[in-house]
Design an enzyme around this catalytic site. Structure first.
Site, PDB file in Angstrom:
ATOM      1  N   GLU A 135      35.844  15.955  -6.625  1.00 36.62           N
ATOM      2  CA  GLU A 135      35.178  14.776  -6.085  1.00 36.62           C
ATOM      3  C   GLU A 135      35.384  13.574  -7.002  1.00 36.62           C
ATOM      4  O   GLU A 135      35.431  13.721  -8.222  1.00 36.62           O
ATOM      5  CB  GLU A 135      33.675  15.041  -5.972  1.00 36.62           C
ATOM      6  CG  GLU A 135      33.360  16.156  -5.021  1.00 36.62           C
ATOM      7  CD  GLU A 135      31.891  16.502  -4.972  1.00 36.62           C
ATOM      8  OE1 GLU A 135      31.064  15.736  -5.523  1.00 36.62           O
ATOM      9  OE2 GLU A 135      31.576  17.539  -4.385  1.00 36.62           O
ATOM     10  N   CYS A 166      33.240  24.074 -13.326  1.00 39.64           N
ATOM     11  CA  CYS A 166      32.831  23.848 -14.710  1.00 39.64           C
ATOM     12  C   CYS A 166      32.346  25.166 -15.288  1.00 39.64           C
ATOM     13  O   CYS A 166      31.728  25.977 -14.600  1.00 39.64           O
ATOM     14  CB  CYS A 166      31.706  22.809 -14.780  1.00 39.64           C
ATOM     15  SG  CYS A 166      31.158  22.508 -16.485  1.00 39.64           S
ATOM     16  N   CYS A 194      25.102  24.713 -15.971  1.00 37.67           N
ATOM     17  CA  CYS A 194      23.759  24.122 -16.001  1.00 37.67           C
ATOM     18  C   CYS A 194      23.079  24.392 -14.653  1.00 37.67           C
ATOM     19  O   CYS A 194      23.705  24.230 -13.603  1.00 37.67           O
ATOM     20  CB  CYS A 194      23.842  22.618 -16.278  1.00 37.67           C
ATOM     21  SG  CYS A 194      24.765  22.253 -17.775  1.00 37.67           S
ATOM     22  N   CYS A 212      22.946  21.766 -11.681  1.00 37.72           N
ATOM     23  CA  CYS A 212      24.193  21.078 -11.358  1.00 37.72           C
ATOM     24  C   CYS A 212      25.000  21.875 -10.331  1.00 37.72           C
ATOM     25  O   CYS A 212      25.300  23.057 -10.556  1.00 37.72           O
ATOM     26  CB  CYS A 212      24.999  20.900 -12.639  1.00 37.72           C
ATOM     27  SG  CYS A 212      26.649  20.243 -12.352  1.00 37.72           S
TER      28      CYS A 212
HETATM   29  N1  SAH Z   1      29.886  17.867 -17.899  1.00 39.29           N
HETATM   30  C1  SAH Z   1      29.509  16.575 -18.311  1.00 39.29           C
HETATM   31  C2  SAH Z   1      29.863  15.477 -17.329  1.00 39.29           C
HETATM   32  C3  SAH Z   1      29.673  15.761 -15.875  1.00 39.29           C
HETATM   33  S1  SAH Z   1      28.006  15.868 -15.310  1.00 39.29           S
HETATM   34  C4  SAH Z   1      28.024  16.554 -18.649  1.00 39.29           C
HETATM   35  O1  SAH Z   1      27.332  17.515 -18.330  1.00 39.29           O
HETATM   36  O2  SAH Z   1      27.576  15.581 -19.255  1.00 39.29           O
HETATM   37  C5  SAH Z   1      27.452  14.163 -15.396  1.00 39.29           C
HETATM   38  C6  SAH Z   1      25.957  14.032 -15.480  1.00 39.29           C
HETATM   39  O3  SAH Z   1      25.332  14.398 -14.242  1.00 39.29           O
HETATM   40  C7  SAH Z   1      25.347  14.907 -16.557  1.00 39.29           C
HETATM   41  O4  SAH Z   1      24.405  14.217 -17.325  1.00 39.29           O
HETATM   42  C8  SAH Z   1      24.709  15.977 -15.725  1.00 39.29           C
HETATM   43  O5  SAH Z   1      23.717  16.652 -16.442  1.00 39.29           O
HETATM   44  C9  SAH Z   1      24.213  15.197 -14.544  1.00 39.29           C
HETATM   45  N2  SAH Z   1      23.822  16.012 -13.392  1.00 39.29           N
HETATM   46  C10 SAH Z   1      24.284  17.233 -13.045  1.00 39.29           C
HETATM   47  N3  SAH Z   1      23.647  17.684 -11.932  1.00 39.29           N
HETATM   48  C11 SAH Z   1      22.772  16.731 -11.573  1.00 39.29           C
HETATM   49  C12 SAH Z   1      21.812  16.618 -10.518  1.00 39.29           C
HETATM   50  N4  SAH Z   1      21.635  17.571  -9.617  1.00 39.29           N
HETATM   51  N5  SAH Z   1      21.054  15.490 -10.463  1.00 39.29           N
HETATM   52  C13 SAH Z   1      21.229  14.500 -11.384  1.00 39.29           C
HETATM   53  N6  SAH Z   1      22.130  14.557 -12.372  1.00 39.29           N
HETATM   54  C14 SAH Z   1      22.871  15.665 -12.493  1.00 39.29           C
HETATM   55 FE1  SF4 Z   2      29.231  21.329 -16.217  1.00 35.51          FE
HETATM   56 FE2  SF4 Z   2      27.486  20.301 -14.522  1.00 35.51          FE
HETATM   57 FE3  SF4 Z   2      26.656  21.179 -16.907  1.00 35.51          FE
HETATM   58 FE4  SF4 Z   2      28.155  18.941 -16.760  1.00 35.51          FE
HETATM   59  S1  SF4 Z   2      26.073  19.234 -15.917  1.00 35.51           S
HETATM   60  S2  SF4 Z   2      28.417  20.689 -18.156  1.00 35.51           S
HETATM   61  S3  SF4 Z   2      29.468  19.470 -15.005  1.00 35.51           S
HETATM   62  S4  SF4 Z   2      27.535  22.440 -15.281  1.00 35.51           S
END
Ligand code: SAH
Ligand code: SF4
Length: 385
Positions: free
Chosen positions: A107, A133, A137, A140
């Site tokens: 995306e 990834c 998390c 996410c």
């Molecule tokens: N992997 C990297 C970059 C991609 S995620 C990281 O984790 O920083 C980019 C941001 O979106 C991160 O801060 C992540 O924690 C946040 N994010 C992931 N899932 C989300 C969600 N459901 N709602 C809001 N932010 C989210």
């Molecule tokens: Fe990976 Fe999503 Fe965690 Fe960023 S927030 S490290 S994209 S699992």
């Protein structure tokens, strides 16, 4: 059709063609020279790709026809295939679902911001660096897919080029503002962990920054990381100094480990040590992202603990609060009142914060959500068939 009748482009498997979007200017020049072309063609070719934004070699009128034909067989500057393009109701958030050459889906999001007292109008692209990834998390959508593969530098650059071409063709005019016809900012906050794909991400940054490229300033680029300590330390040494954002999302290791398994490998103390090194090397402010999960990490005591954790960084640390975008995991964003109380407690501890404006919720804009939705729709329709 006999083989000799086949268009020359079809005689080479696509993955054997050189991906020019993954080349720095020096690499592009060396590659052309290796093909028997004069070195000055590199300038013309880069100009056609990044300044004129030609989508195909046959539209590069500054190049001789014979070279255009050869490039067509030997090289590619293709965008990935668009599987879905959705725009939010206000048109300010546009999200692409792209299929890479091997069918992997990623995306990319364009976010348009009108000029404000804080600055000029912006067109920010949220870029993916991996398909899936590895870090899992819990809040996410991408994390729930697992790791598929790293993107190449060319696949990262192609995402930006897609929207650069679109803005050139159809500039966006903010209400009572100047039309904006180019990409101004990049955030590496799409699918994947940029510092897990360190080399390709840094190469893409250099290509997007180079004078012969899109010339996006390093100060207009932000790399967001889950907190990979060796990557942060490497980034501190880079000549190209981009903005750094750390996904913190909890004020202590115990709580963070529940939503972010990476905490067991890199505890918060180690991440903050690496951040201090980064700040010492670059003198730049670091942003700490904090996804607010109602009833999980948004209580008064969490705000105080977060404030005490980050206060020693003084003005070099800033918190960006992000009400969670809802995913299958079922987390809820807190109320506006709770967010205000959280911010006030941070302020009392001496930590500045901002709240990320929710955007594009109607198009599933958080990373990984569109792909999850499209895949679900597809499996629902194939189950019906
Ligand atoms: N992997 C990297 C970059 C991609 S995620 C990281 O984790 O920083 C980019 C941001 O979106 C991160 O801060 C992540 O924690 C946040 N994010 C992931 N899932 C989300 C969600 N459901 N709602 C809001 N932010 C989210
Ligand atoms: Fe990976 Fe999503 Fe965690 Fe960023 S927030 S490290 S994209 S699992």
């Amino acid at each position: 059709m006999t083989t000799s009748d086949a268009p020359r482009g079809d005689t080479l498997a696509p993955d054997r063609r050189a991906d020019l979007l993954g080349m720095t200017f020096d690499e592009l020049r060396d590659w052309l020279v290796g093909q028997g072309e004069p070195a000055y063609r590199a300038q013309q070719l880069a100009e056609a790709i990044y300044h004129r934004l030609a989508p195909a070699f046959d539209q590069m009128s500054a190049l001789p026809a014979a070279l255009r034909e050869r490039l067509d067989t030997l090289a590619t500057i293709a965008s990935p295939q668009v599987r879905a393009l959705v725009a939010s109701k206000d048109g300010r958030t546009r999200k692409l679902l792209l299929a890479l050459r091997d069918g992997r889906l990623i995306e990319t999001v364009l976010m348009l911001y009108p000029a404000s007292p804080e600055g000029r109008a912006r067109a920010t692209i949220c870029v993916s660096t991996q398909a899936g990834c590895a870090y899992g998390c819990t809040f996410c959508a991408t994390g729930q897919m697992g790791f598929e593969r790293h993107l190449t530098a060319g696949e990262i650059v192609a995402q930006v080029l897609y929207f650069a071409r679109e803005l050139r063709e159809r500039p966006w005019t903010a209400p009572d503002g100047q039309p904006i016809d180019r990409v101004t900012n990049l955030v590496f906050m799409g699918m994947g962990e940029p510092l897990h794909n360190y080399d390709n991400t840094l190469k893409a940054l250099r290509i997007l920054n180079m004078p012969e490229g899109l010339r996006i300033g390093a100060r207009h680029m932000t790399v967001s990381t889950v907190g990979l300590v060796p990557g942060i330390l490497r980034l501190a040494e880079e000549p190209l100094q981009v903005n750094l954002a750390i996904s913190l999302h909890a004020p202590n290791n115990e709580m963070r480990a529940r939503t972010m398994p990476v905490t067991r490998k890199y505890p918060i103390e180690q991440v903050l040590d690496a951040v201090r090194t980064y700040v010492e090397h670059t003198g730049r402010q670091v942003t700490f992202e904090y996804v607010l999960l109602s009833g999980v990490n948004d209580a008064d005591e969490h705000a105080r603990e977060l404030g005490r954790l980050l206060a020693p960084l003084r003005q070099l640390g800033h918190v960006n609060l992000i009400p969670v975008n809802q995913t299958a995991a079922g987390y809820q964003p807190p109320s506006g009142e709770r967010i205000r109380a959280f911010r006030e407690l941070l302020r009392i501890e001496g930590v500045t914060s901002s709240v990320r404006a929710e955007r594009g919720d109607d198009i599933a804009a958080a990373c990984g959500q569109l792909r999850t939705r499209e895949t679900r729709l597809q499996s629902a329709s194939s189950a019906r068939a």
